[in-house]
Design a protein around this motif. Sequence first.
Motif, PDB file in Angstrom:
ATOM      1  N   HIS A   7      43.671  15.750   3.816  1.00  0.00           N
ATOM      2  CA  HIS A   7      45.023  15.443   4.101  1.00  0.00           C
ATOM      3  C   HIS A   7      45.030  13.236   3.807  1.00  0.00           C
ATOM      4  CE1 HIS A   7      44.117  18.798   6.671  1.00  0.00           C
ATOM      5  NE2 HIS A   7      46.044  18.098   7.139  1.00  0.00           N
ATOM      6  N   ILE A   8      44.162  13.095   2.263  1.00  0.00           N
ATOM      7  CA  ILE A   8      44.580  11.729   2.657  1.00  0.00           C
ATOM      8  C   ILE A   8      45.473  11.861   0.862  1.00  0.00           C
ATOM      9  CG2 ILE A   8      43.094  10.296   1.253  1.00  0.00           C
ATOM     10  CD1 ILE A   8      40.651  11.176   2.685  1.00  0.00           C
ATOM     11  N   GLU A   9      46.533  10.900   0.447  1.00  0.00           N
ATOM     12  CA  GLU A   9      47.034  11.178   0.737  1.00  0.00           C
ATOM     13  C   GLU A   9      47.258   9.965  -0.877  1.00  0.00           C
ATOM     14  OE1 GLU A   9      50.858  10.872   1.440  1.00  0.00           O
ATOM     15  OE2 GLU A   9      51.114  11.868   3.339  1.00  0.00           O
ATOM     16  N   SER A  10      46.562   8.732  -0.932  1.00  0.00           N
ATOM     17  CA  SER A  10      46.256   8.122  -1.567  1.00  0.00           C
ATOM     18  C   SER A  10      45.122   7.643  -2.593  1.00  0.00           C
ATOM     19  CB  SER A  10      46.421   6.506  -0.204  1.00  0.00           C
ATOM     20  OG  SER A  10      45.577   5.627  -1.552  1.00  0.00           O
ATOM     21  N   LEU A  11      45.182   8.013  -3.857  1.00  0.00           N
ATOM     22  CA  LEU A  11      43.598   8.624  -4.242  1.00  0.00           C
ATOM     23  C   LEU A  11      42.996   7.141  -3.829  1.00  0.00           C
ATOM     24  CD1 LEU A  11      45.528   8.545  -8.051  1.00  0.00           C
ATOM     25  CD2 LEU A  11      44.138  10.480  -6.668  1.00  0.00           C
ATOM     26  N   GLN A  12      43.355   5.884  -4.035  1.00  0.00           N
ATOM     27  CA  GLN A  12      41.948   4.800  -3.427  1.00  0.00           C
ATOM     28  C   GLN A  12      41.432   5.289  -2.221  1.00  0.00           C
ATOM     29  OE1 GLN A  12      40.893   2.521  -4.896  1.00  0.00           O
ATOM     30  NE2 GLN A  12      39.439   1.792  -3.891  1.00  0.00           N
ATOM     31  N   LYS A  13      41.915   5.945  -1.604  1.00  0.00           N
ATOM     32  CA  LYS A  13      41.139   6.309  -0.109  1.00  0.00           C
ATOM     33  C   LYS A  13      40.452   7.586  -0.309  1.00  0.00           C
ATOM     34  CE  LYS A  13      44.259   4.492   3.257  1.00  0.00           C
ATOM     35  NZ  LYS A  13      45.439   4.216   4.211  1.00  0.00           N
ATOM     36  N   SER A  14      41.175   8.370  -1.193  1.00  0.00           N
ATOM     37  CA  SER A  14      40.300   9.469  -1.977  1.00  0.00           C
ATOM     38  C   SER A  14      38.393   9.075  -2.388  1.00  0.00           C
ATOM     39  CB  SER A  14      41.100  10.548  -2.364  1.00  0.00           C
ATOM     40  OG  SER A  14      42.064  10.795  -1.773  1.00  0.00           O
ATOM     41  N   LYS A  15      39.008   7.954  -3.172  1.00  0.00           N
ATOM     42  CA  LYS A  15      37.959   7.555  -4.081  1.00  0.00           C
ATOM     43  C   LYS A  15      36.664   7.179  -2.983  1.00  0.00           C
ATOM     44  CE  LYS A  15      37.303   4.137  -6.352  1.00  0.00           C
ATOM     45  NZ  LYS A  15      37.924   2.647  -7.072  1.00  0.00           N
ATOM     46  N   GLU A  16      37.290   6.388  -1.840  1.00  0.00           N
ATOM     47  CA  GLU A  16      36.123   6.285  -0.929  1.00  0.00           C
ATOM     48  C   GLU A  16      35.706   7.260  -0.098  1.00  0.00           C
ATOM     49  OE1 GLU A  16      38.849   3.513   1.235  1.00  0.00           O
ATOM     50  OE2 GLU A  16      39.176   1.723  -0.364  1.00  0.00           O
ATOM     51  N   PHE A  17      36.846   8.064   0.366  1.00  0.00           N
ATOM     52  CA  PHE A  17      35.815   8.195   1.491  1.00  0.00           C
ATOM     53  C   PHE A  17      35.292   9.949   0.425  1.00  0.00           C
ATOM     54  CE2 PHE A  17      36.574  13.216   3.173  1.00  0.00           C
ATOM     55  CZ  PHE A  17      36.285  12.939   5.018  1.00  0.00           C
ATOM     56  N   LEU A  18      35.340  10.178  -0.706  1.00  0.00           N
ATOM     57  CA  LEU A  18      34.163  10.862  -1.530  1.00  0.00           C
ATOM     58  C   LEU A  18      32.956   9.754  -2.120  1.00  0.00           C
ATOM     59  CD1 LEU A  18      36.313  13.197  -4.385  1.00  0.00           C
ATOM     60  CD2 LEU A  18      35.131  13.598  -3.469  1.00  0.00           C
ATOM     61  N   LEU A  19      33.428   8.256  -1.913  1.00  0.00           N
ATOM     62  CA  LEU A  19      31.860   7.552  -2.170  1.00  0.00           C
ATOM     63  C   LEU A  19      31.492   8.084  -0.769  1.00  0.00           C
ATOM     64  CD1 LEU A  19      33.595   4.297  -3.568  1.00  0.00           C
ATOM     65  CD2 LEU A  19      31.602   6.588  -5.265  1.00  0.00           C
ATOM     66  N   LYS A  20      31.488   8.383   0.305  1.00  0.00           N
ATOM     67  CA  LYS A  20      31.283   7.956   1.539  1.00  0.00           C
ATOM     68  C   LYS A  20      30.504   9.803   1.873  1.00  0.00           C
ATOM     69  CE  LYS A  20      32.562   7.653   6.305  1.00  0.00           C
ATOM     70  NZ  LYS A  20      32.992   7.276   7.488  1.00  0.00           N
ATOM     71  N   ASN A  21      31.118  10.515   0.672  1.00  0.00           N
ATOM     72  CA  ASN A  21      30.786  11.864   1.115  1.00  0.00           C
ATOM     73  C   ASN A  21      30.503  13.367   0.646  1.00  0.00           C
ATOM     74  OD1 ASN A  21      31.479  11.570   4.772  1.00  0.00           O
ATOM     75  ND2 ASN A  21      32.954  10.894   4.420  1.00  0.00           N
ATOM     76  N   GLY A  22      31.001  12.638  -0.614  1.00  0.00           N
ATOM     77  CA  GLY A  22      29.787  13.173  -1.893  1.00  0.00           C
ATOM     78  C   GLY A  22      29.123  15.013  -1.385  1.00  0.00           C
ATOM     79  N   GLU A  23      27.932  13.783  -0.782  1.00  0.00           N
ATOM     80  CA  GLU A  23      27.395  15.294  -0.448  1.00  0.00           C
ATOM     81  C   GLU A  23      27.653  16.648  -0.536  1.00  0.00           C
ATOM     82  OE1 GLU A  23      24.550  14.095   3.285  1.00  0.00           O
ATOM     83  OE2 GLU A  23      24.579  12.746   1.174  1.00  0.00           O
ATOM     84  N   ILE A  24      28.477  16.203   0.438  1.00  0.00           N
ATOM     85  CA  ILE A  24      29.912  17.307   1.077  1.00  0.00           C
ATOM     86  C   ILE A  24      30.723  17.522   0.482  1.00  0.00           C
ATOM     87  CG2 ILE A  24      31.065  18.826   3.092  1.00  0.00           C
ATOM     88  CD1 ILE A  24      29.612  15.927   5.261  1.00  0.00           C
ATOM     89  N   LEU A  25      31.432  16.695  -0.019  1.00  0.00           N
ATOM     90  CA  LEU A  25      32.385  17.747  -0.711  1.00  0.00           C
ATOM     91  C   LEU A  25      32.827  17.897  -2.065  1.00  0.00           C
ATOM     92  CD1 LEU A  25      34.797  14.782   0.564  1.00  0.00           C
ATOM     93  CD2 LEU A  25      35.561  17.027   1.437  1.00  0.00           C
ATOM     94  N   LEU A  26      31.277  17.880  -3.087  1.00  0.00           N
ATOM     95  CA  LEU A  26      31.300  17.712  -4.427  1.00  0.00           C
ATOM     96  C   LEU A  26      30.355  19.369  -4.324  1.00  0.00           C
ATOM     97  CD1 LEU A  26      30.594  14.088  -5.762  1.00  0.00           C
ATOM     98  CD2 LEU A  26      32.768  15.613  -5.624  1.00  0.00           C
ATOM     99  N   GLN A  27      30.440  20.003  -3.894  1.00  0.00           N
ATOM    100  CA  GLN A  27      29.838  21.686  -3.474  1.00  0.00           C
ATOM    101  C   GLN A  27      30.507  22.192  -3.373  1.00  0.00           C
ATOM    102  OE1 GLN A  27      27.669  22.343  -0.084  1.00  0.00           O
ATOM    103  NE2 GLN A  27      27.341  20.663   0.204  1.00  0.00           N
ATOM    104  N   GLU A  28      30.258  23.537  -4.339  1.00  0.00           N
ATOM    105  CA  GLU A  28      31.013  24.786  -4.067  1.00  0.00           C
ATOM    106  C   GLU A  28      31.644  25.213  -3.344  1.00  0.00           C
ATOM    107  OE1 GLU A  28      31.179  29.173  -6.513  1.00  0.00           O
ATOM    108  OE2 GLU A  28      28.813  27.485  -7.146  1.00  0.00           O
ATOM    109  N   ASN A  29      30.945  25.443  -2.045  1.00  0.00           N
ATOM    110  CA  ASN A  29      31.683  25.028  -1.086  1.00  0.00           C
ATOM    111  C   ASN A  29      32.724  24.752  -0.459  1.00  0.00           C
ATOM    112  OD1 ASN A  29      30.645  27.746  -0.286  1.00  0.00           O
ATOM    113  ND2 ASN A  29      28.583  26.963   0.655  1.00  0.00           N
ATOM    114  N   ALA A  30      32.707  23.317  -0.420  1.00  0.00           N
ATOM    115  CA  ALA A  30      33.933  22.973  -0.388  1.00  0.00           C
ATOM    116  C   ALA A  30      35.058  23.247  -1.064  1.00  0.00           C
ATOM    117  CB  ALA A  30      33.694  21.066  -0.396  1.00  0.00           C
TER     118      ALA A  30
END
Length: 140
Positions: free
Chosen positions: A49-72
């Motif tokens: 639900h994050i519309e901003s690219l900047q907020k998407s980047k910040e969220f990924l930096l914080k939660n990358g271990e979860i979001l950067l896997q195949e299941n995500a």
Amino acid sequence: LVQEEPVETKEDAVVPSGPQETLNLSSSAMDTYHEFTVKYADTVEEFMHIESLQKSKEFLLKNGEILLQENASNYLLLASLEDEMNGYREKMKLTARQSQIISNITELAKTMGRHPGNVIIPFFTRLEEKQYYDGFMVGV
């Protein structure tokens, strides 16, 4: 007659030679899809639900271990398909964009031979250039 099981002594134990390698994978990287969704659906939904690219980047930096896997990635693809089938076109477009961000980062990491978490900032820095952003959006 009862046969006894052989008892292994210290002298009989097999000791591996050479340096020991330990595999340092987080448990989340080895979860089944179901286990992943039970544990991390809220995090992936929030990212969807994050519309901003900047907020998407910040969220990924914080939660990358979860979001950067195949299941995500699979979760996001299924969610975008579900949104499209249910007629939520705008929601589907945003989910598809977020899915494409994840896919592009993981593919970039593979080509560079780096961990996906290490290419988040370079990926978003590149998106700030109009030609790369336009190309990215065409892929979405």
